[in-house]
Design a protein around this motif. Structure first.
Motif, PDB file in Angstrom:
ATOM      1  N   GLU C 265       3.809   7.554  -6.014  1.00 37.64           N
ATOM      2  CA  GLU C 265       4.786   7.426  -7.087  1.00 37.64           C
ATOM      3  C   GLU C 265       5.698   8.651  -7.091  1.00 37.64           C
ATOM      4  OE1 GLU C 265       3.886   7.505 -11.592  1.00 37.64           O
ATOM      5  OE2 GLU C 265       3.447   5.458 -10.964  1.00 37.64           O
ATOM      6  N   ARG C 268       9.749   7.913 -11.750  1.00 35.51           N
ATOM      7  CA  ARG C 268       9.385   6.980 -12.828  1.00 35.51           C
ATOM      8  C   ARG C 268      10.621   6.556 -13.605  1.00 35.51           C
ATOM      9  NH1 ARG C 268       3.832   7.348 -14.222  1.00 35.51           N
ATOM     10  NH2 ARG C 268       4.176   7.166 -16.449  1.00 35.51           N
ATOM     11  N   VAL C 294       8.233   1.820 -14.935  1.00 29.92           N
ATOM     12  CA  VAL C 294       6.959   1.834 -15.644  1.00 29.92           C
ATOM     13  C   VAL C 294       7.020   1.133 -16.994  1.00 29.92           C
ATOM     14  CG1 VAL C 294       6.114   3.898 -14.490  1.00 29.92           C
ATOM     15  CG2 VAL C 294       7.430   4.129 -16.584  1.00 29.92           C
TER      16      VAL C 294
END
Ligand SMILES: Nc1ncnc2c1ncn2[C@@H]1O[C@H](COP(=O)(O)OP(=O)(O)O)[C@@H](O)[C@H]1O
Ligand SMILES: Nc1ncnc2c1ncn2[C@@H]1O[C@H](COP(=O)(O)OP(=O)(O)O)[C@@H](O)[C@H]1O
Ligand code: SF4
Ligand code: SF4
Ligand code: SF4
Lengths: 258, 263, 420, 370
Positions: C265, C268, C294
């Motif tokens: 990841e 985000r 997210v």
């Protein structure tokens, strides 16, 4: 270190070779439906430099047709390229306005090649180069002359239609009313500049602005923008090449890595 | 009684001379940068063809988006009324008219005398009008007159065109061509898109037979066939659909004349 | 949201499938009720759902149906039907699509199966003007009894004024009186139970949200979008609670074993505004760059921003009034701004993707405002572009992706100190 | 007509009025829309000033309020961004259409005016509980205005303001009714100028001028012999006479209009002994705006106008993205056409750009009614 940048735009394909921060050669070819513009532009720069394609380690493509360059070693967005190209030419620029054939981009950057915020124009063609190209046709003037002609304008003319097609008929009506071409052209420039100004304000205008892309060649549009921005702007000598330059700069920096 | 109708359109200008209720002459010429001049030119053309001179014409009505720019017309009438009138002259049974020119598109309902009872016009975006076809003809290097036919011979089926903007459609089309989509399929998609916009317009006024299609786009068989298919009826088309507006204007001229000079 | 969407968006959770099945389950229930001659309600605007479930009233909601049609790639077709009726293309596609489906000369097989015609129409002016106008038109069209639920706006932010809550509460009471005419007797105990279940659902939801704040996030927006149905449509039912209990378990397990939506990841994101219901895969699109969406804003609609403890089952109507008036889609923006600041902080967000839905008079107008306020507070950038989440006719893949690509590219280069 | 000429001048050069207010040391409170009770502002010794759009194209506002919000509001907000509304000391909005409600937060954030207040009026009217809710809102508003002006609003003052405004309303209505005659003593464009002037002027002066208009109109010699079809214009706000003039130039006669810059402003009067009760009742029972419920009242009102003014055709003007009227246009068109009244929905931008196309539509509509 050598880098080749290729910018496959909607109207023109641009290629540029950079070696140790020196521009070796560049070329502009019209983008058409035959897809020949990419090899044409690339062959042209190679011929001018005497280099062969496999001698260039890094080739970065950008523009709406960036995926069509099969041999590119990487792609970058037009926004990044415009910013990098601008940073290559001028220091400390905080706002880049890139007006191409069918696009307009407003970018806020950190003055060092990094993007902070940007906005792309929506799906209407108003406020882009093609708007001017069509109007040049309707007015029967050369696109390259428009900037100069507009300087002879003595009267305010407002073009209200944003739609390319309707603006065309508005222009025709103005011609009938014997409004001088210079005034109409100035009106058109103002109309584009207004659209662009809106886009720039949607991300916030900062000082030290550069205007790049094919339309920046038109100093009439540029001066309208300066009026709206209430400041002088930077325009490179060959504004149409800035994206290709940015791509080449990225390619050059990357060097043998990758 | 001799009357004339002049239709100054966005793309082409038309003139019709009506003599004793018959079309005596007609002319069609591209609208130039100067409409006043164009009006004079198309009028001269039709006069030359008929061997008449200006003073032989009893009344002239102008129409089309340049209708106020015809210096020698005694009256101007909107193209909506004229297309209804003209269509009704060609086909007295007409109740619905679709007129589609370069910039705009109108769906019109009329009564037995050709009087408008309801109409709608496309809104400000030129996407739903004939102009897009010109842009494509230019891009694909196919004559305007052949586009319609080509669009009916699709290879893999119609290619959806998502962009409605005339200008952006151009770049979408370039993209498809680069992907190897056959030109016919693209044209199919374009005609389909145009037809479905028009269909929506027609549904808004409600279609009652007979339907007449007038204006330049009536010459585009690709669009016409698709509209017919959607409606499930056949449209009537005059032998020269582009002059319907001018004809309507000439008919109006005749009616006005009859009113002001009884007998 | 429908089962057919699942295939389009890459989801990672098992429970998502279950949540999407509840859609079918509910519509079958509505259809069956119609067959048994129970009056069906069409509800527009954010009328509290708990009321329908408490009184066991079969309901078709505006907010949901066009999304189902869009998932089937049918939204454009139905919007066109509305345009044929004289509505301009500029109205919100939620409405044109719903109008089109309702006005089609014959409801086609797909629509009819899920879409029993209305016996009662209830509309609220919350959150936008169109929410009242469409039902007004349809009530006329179907010759249906019509109830108008007036909701005040909330310019006060989190501290709503008492008289506004009371006013809305009175209006809910009047709604109950109105419904009684059709045999739906107000059942106080059932209303209390419904609000209790709703409160429980919100508690579960908040726990799930907490796990999603972890990096790597165990559950992305694609799952979130599909799992929204129980929260938005079925609050106050037991089935919603069951699904969310299982969802919480699954999310907890993933979080505890460090399973993320992507392997690495890097960025985000939050999605503001409606994702394209006809192409939900777009929520997964940034994953190719290691960027994960997210959260999506829509997951907070219907009062999910409310603190569950602010609900009080003993005072069901007042609780529902608070839940509605605090909703972030309120025509004034203070709560929406707060939501965004909070999400950006708590989820450690790097960037926000915000879309302007064509024809929407509510959310897009605030995007710039939120962009400026969020940036001022946390220096998190936001990209805004046009995208109609319902109408699939003008979706321009290239344009949308150009925006996302460029945005993620700039975020990555910021994070990676511009390696290239 | 001299009186009309004076009024028209104020509409064109509102700065004259603003300077006057300033010279008197008055605070000017901008407002939008008609559900803001002017009398309360006036009774606090301030000037309620309705905001209109300007002729300039929108430039900055589009980047704040995205373009799906009606152009009228974007235009107003643009003027504010451009600093053209600096003369305002405050802004009061109310709960009507989305566009107006959206401007609230934007104004508070981007325009630094001392006061930005929104009255949270109910959108349901003709109902008792809406009345009691609105009453509290009005009281809050009254307090806010007292605080802001530093002047107590006594019931006497309020009653006086109400009767002053009522007089304006009744005079305007009288002038408006002159158009029942055929040919009319006042044209549609003239009426618009008159009402807009009255809206921004000190009411005492406005009342004198309207009285003059009534006198002068009686013995008018330049009456136009325009016996074209009698048309009613309704729809979104019209704050410049161009469209009405266009209809009149094309041979139509604008016999009546139902606009928030004309009849909606003055059709009813504020009635009742207790001023607060009267204002509350007025606002919850006028129901002449499509944002409000129930729509049937509005339809009935339109139908009454159509009957009284012998209207032959209706032009429904929609500013692009103005939902209340877009929807209403579709709904009422169906209903009115069933009763034999042709309706043309005319969608355009606030600046009426592309006027060529509008002309064609209007001309064809009038040809259709002949
Ligand atoms: N000599 C010139 N003077 C003024 N404008 C020009 C000139 N050459 C090109 N342009 C403008 O530049 C546009 C093309 O810009 P460009 O940046 O190459 O677009 P793209 O990258 O989309 O191909 C044309 O539409 C035209 O309006
Ligand atoms: N020969 C032809 N075949 C097919 N389409 C045609 C032909 N000639 C004109 N058209 C179509 O008709 C349109 C112009 O129609 P016309 O009625 O002349 O427009 P206007 O009245 O606006 O001048 C063009 O845009 C084109 O799409
Ligand atoms: S208005 Fe004109 S330029 Fe804009 S989208 Fe439509 S056709 Fe294109
Ligand atoms: S998307 Fe916007 S316009 Fe559409 S229903 Fe929702 S709030 Fe209203
Ligand atoms: S024109 Fe319509 S949308 Fe705009 S402010 Fe007026 S009512 Fe609202």
């Amino acid at each position: 270190m050598i880098g080749l940048g290729i910018d496959v735009g909607s109207l023109a394909t641009k290629a540029l070779i950079l070696k140790d921060d020196q521009i070796l050669a560049w070329s502009v070819k019209p983008t058409d439906i035959s897809r020949k513009s990419i090899p044409a532009a690339v062959d042209d720069v190679l011929k001018r430099t005497g280099l062969r394609l496999n001698e260039i380690e890094n080739i970065i493509s950008t523009g709406i047709g960036k995926k069509e360059v099969s041999y590119a070693t990487g792609t970058l967005s037009e926004v990044s390229c415009a910013v990098r190209g601008t940073a290559f030419l001028f220091t400390g620029v905080r706002t880049v306005v890139d007006i191409g054939g069918q696009n307009c981009r407003a970018i806020r950057c950190d003055g060092d090649g990094g993007v902070i915020d940007f906005a792309l124009n929506d799906k209407c063609a108003a406020g882009t180069g093609i708007f001017l190209t069509s109007m040049a046709k309707a007015l029967e003037v050369d696109i390259g002359e428009m900037g100069q002609l507009s300087r002879q304008s003595t009267m305010e003319v407002n073009i209200t239609s944003m739609c390319v097609v309707f603006a065309e008929s508005e222009v025709v009506t103005l011609i009938h009313r014997s409004v001088p071409k210079a005034d109409i052209i100035r009106g058109l420039h103002k109309s584009i500049a207004m659209r662009v100004n809106g886009l720039v304000h949607s991300i916030g205008l900062e000082s030290r602005v550069a205007v790049v892309g094919g339309v920046a060649k038109n100093d009439g549009v540029v001066s309208c923008l300066e009026e709206l921005f209430k400041q002088k702007v930077f325009v490179p000598g060959e504004p149409q090449l800035v994206c290709a330059l940015g791509a080449a700069a990225a390619a050059m920096k990357r060097g043998g890595a990758n | 009684m001799i009357t004339a109708g002049i239709d100054i359109g966005s793309l082409s200008s038309k003139a019709v001379i009506l003599k004793d209720g018959q079309i005596f002459g007609r002319a069609l010429t591209p609208t130039g940068a100067d409409s006043v001049q164009t009006a004079g030119r198309v009028m001269q053309e039709v006069l030359d063809k008929t061997g008449l001179s200006f003073k032989d014409i009893n009344f002239i009505v102008s129409t089309g988006y340049g209708r106020v720019l015809v210096p020698f017309a005694q009256r101007n009438v909107s193209e909506i009324s004229c297309h209804a009138k003209g269509s009704s002259w060609f086909f007295p049974s007409v109740r619905t008219i679709l007129d589609m020119g370069g910039q705009d598109c109108k769906a019109i309902r009329c009564d037995a005398t050709g009087k408008v009872t309801n109409f709608v016009m496309n809104d400000k975006c030129a996407a739903g009008a004939g102009r897009s076809m010109e842009v494509m003809a230019d891009l694909l290097q196919i004559p305007l007159a052949d586009l319609g036919r080509e669009s009916l011979n699709t290879v893999r089926g119609e290619q959806d065109i998502s962009t409605t903007c005339v200008v952006f459609a151009r770049s979408e089309v370039i993209g498809y061509l680069h992907q190897g989509v056959p030109a016919n399929d693209i044209l199919g998609g374009l005609c389909e898109a145009l037809a479905s916009r028009v269909y929506a317009l027609l549904k808004r006024v409600g279609v009652e037979e007979d339907l007449v299609i007038s204006g330049g786009i009536a010459k585009n068989i690709g669009v016409v066939r698709r509209i017919e298919q959607k409606l499930g009826i056949n449209a009537k088309i005059a032998y020269e659909p582009q002059i319907v507006g001018a004809l309507g204007a000439a008919v109006f001229a005749r009616e006005i004349l009859a009113k002001i000079m009884p007998g | 949201m429908a089962e057919e969407v699942t295939s389009r968006a890459a989801t990672v959770l098992q429970t998502t499938v279950e949540a999407s099945r509840s859609v079918r389950w509910y519509y079958e229930k509505v259809t069956a009720a119609k067959k048994n001659n129970k009056p069906v309600v069409w509800a527009f605007g954010l009328v509290p759902r708990e009321i329908w479930h408490a009184l066991d009233i079969p309901v078709v909601t505006l907010e949901h149906f066009p999304l189902l049609l869009a998932a089937k790639q049918l939204s454009g077709k139905y919007s066109q039907v509305a345009e044929e009726r004289g509505f301009t293309r500029d109205i919100c596609a939620y409405h044109s699509c719903f109008l089109g489906a309702a006005l089609s000369d014959q409801l086609d097989a797909y629509t009819e199966k899920r879409f029993p015609s209305p016996d009662i129409i209830v509309a609220s002016n919350f959150p936008c003007n169109q929410e009242v106008k469409t039902p007004q038109y349809l009530a006329e069209h179907y010759k249906c009894p019509f109830f108008y639920l007036d909701a005040p706006i909330n310019p006060w932010g989190e501290e709503i004024k008492k008289h506004a809550v009371e006013y809305y509460e009175t209006n809910l009471e009047r709604l109950l009186v109105f419904l009684e005419k059709f045999g739906y007797r107000p059942d106080w105990a059932a209303l209390q139970e419904s609000v209790r279940l709703s409160q429980h659902l919100l508690r579960l939801w908040n726990k799930i949200v907490d796990y999603r704040k972890k990096a790597p996030t165990p559950m992305g927006a694609a799952d979130g979008y599909i799992c929204l149905y129980p929260l938005f449509q079925l609050p106050g039912t037991g089935i919603a609670v069951e699904i969310y209990e299982r969802l919480l378990n699954e999310v907890r397990q993933r979080a505890e074993s460090g399973l993320g939506v992507v392997d690495e990841e890097r960025v985000r994101l939050i999605w503001a505004g409606l994702p394209p219901a006809y192409n939900l895969g777009l929520l997964n699109y940034p994953e190719r760059y290691g960027a994960v969406v997210v959260q999506s804003e829509l997951e907070w609609i219907g009062g999910a921003i409310l603190d569950p403890e602010a609900l009080n089952a003993k005072k069901p109507l007042e609780s529902l009034a608070r839940k509605t008036l605090l909703d972030f889609v309120n025509p004034t923006y203070s709560n929406r701004i707060n939501l965004w600041k909070r999400l950006t902080r708590e989820f450690k967000i790097d960037g926000i993707i915000a879309v302007n839905k064509r024809g929407c008079r509510n959310l897009p107008a605030g995007n710039r405002l939120i962009k400026d306020t969020v940036y001022q507070e946390s220096r998190v950038p936001m990209i805004i572009f046009d995208l109609d989440g319902v109408d699939n006719r003008e979706y321009d893949d290239a344009q949308v992706k150009a925006n996302i690509d460029t945005f993620v590219e700039s975020l990555l280069s910021k994070k990676g100190g511009r390696k290239q | 007509m001299k009186s009309l000429e004076t009024m028209r001048r104020y509409v064109r050069e509102p700065q004259l009025l603003i300077n006057g207010y300033r010279a008197l040391g008055k605070k000017i409170i901008g407002y939008r829309c008609l559900y803001v009770p002017e009398e309360i502002i006036h009774a606090a010794g301030m000037v309620p000033y309705p905001l209109f759009g300007g002729p300039e194209p929108i430039s900055l506002a589009d980047s704040y309020l995205q373009p799906y919000i009606c152009e009228f509001i974007r235009n107003v907000f643009d003027r504010a961004l451009e600093g053209k509304l600096k003369f305002l000391d405050g802004l009061v909005l109310c709960n009507t259409c989305d566009a107006v409600r959206k401007m609230y937060d934007h104004w508070r954030t981007y325009i630094k005016t001392h006061l930005c207040y929104i009255i949270n009026n109910p959108q349901e009217t003709y109902s008792n509980h809406a009345y009691s809710y609105y009453y509290i809102e009005l009281q809050n508003f009254r307090l806010e205005m007292e605080n802001f002006s530093g002047q107590k609003i006594t019931d006497e003052n309020l009653a006086r303001s109400i009767s002053l405004y009522n007089e304006t309303r009744s005079l305007l209505k009288k002038a408006y009714l002159l158009r029942k005659q055929d040919p009319a003593a006042l044209s549609g464009a003239e009426t618009l100028d008159m009402v807009m002037a009255a809206m921004i002027m000190p009411k005492e002066e406005a009342n004198t001028l309207i009285r003059d208009v009534l006198k002068e109109a009686g013995n008018r010699v330049d009456r136009r012999q325009n016996s074209g079809p009698r048309i009613l214009i309704t729809g979104s706000i019209i704050d410049q006479p161009a469209l009405i003039r266009l209809v009149e130039e094309m041979g139509g006669m604008v016999a009546a209009d139902d606009l928030c810059t004309t009849s909606r402003y003055f059709w009813q009067e504020v009635k009742g002994d207790n001023p607060m009760d009267a204002l509350c009742l007025y606002a919850t029972q006028r129901c002449l705006c499509p944002c409000m419920h129930p729509a049937e009242k509005r339809l009935a009102h339109l139908q009454e106008l159509i009957r009284e003014f012998a209207v032959e055709g209706v032009i429904y003007f929609n500013i692009k993205y103005c939902d209340p009227f877009i929807f209403e246009g579709v709904m009422f068109k169906e209903v009115l056409e069933k009763t034999g009244i042709p309706v043309m929905v005319l969608e355009a931008g606030h600046d009426l750009s592309g006027i060529g196309q509008l002309k064609t539509r209007v001309q064809a509509f009038i040809e259709m009614l002949w």
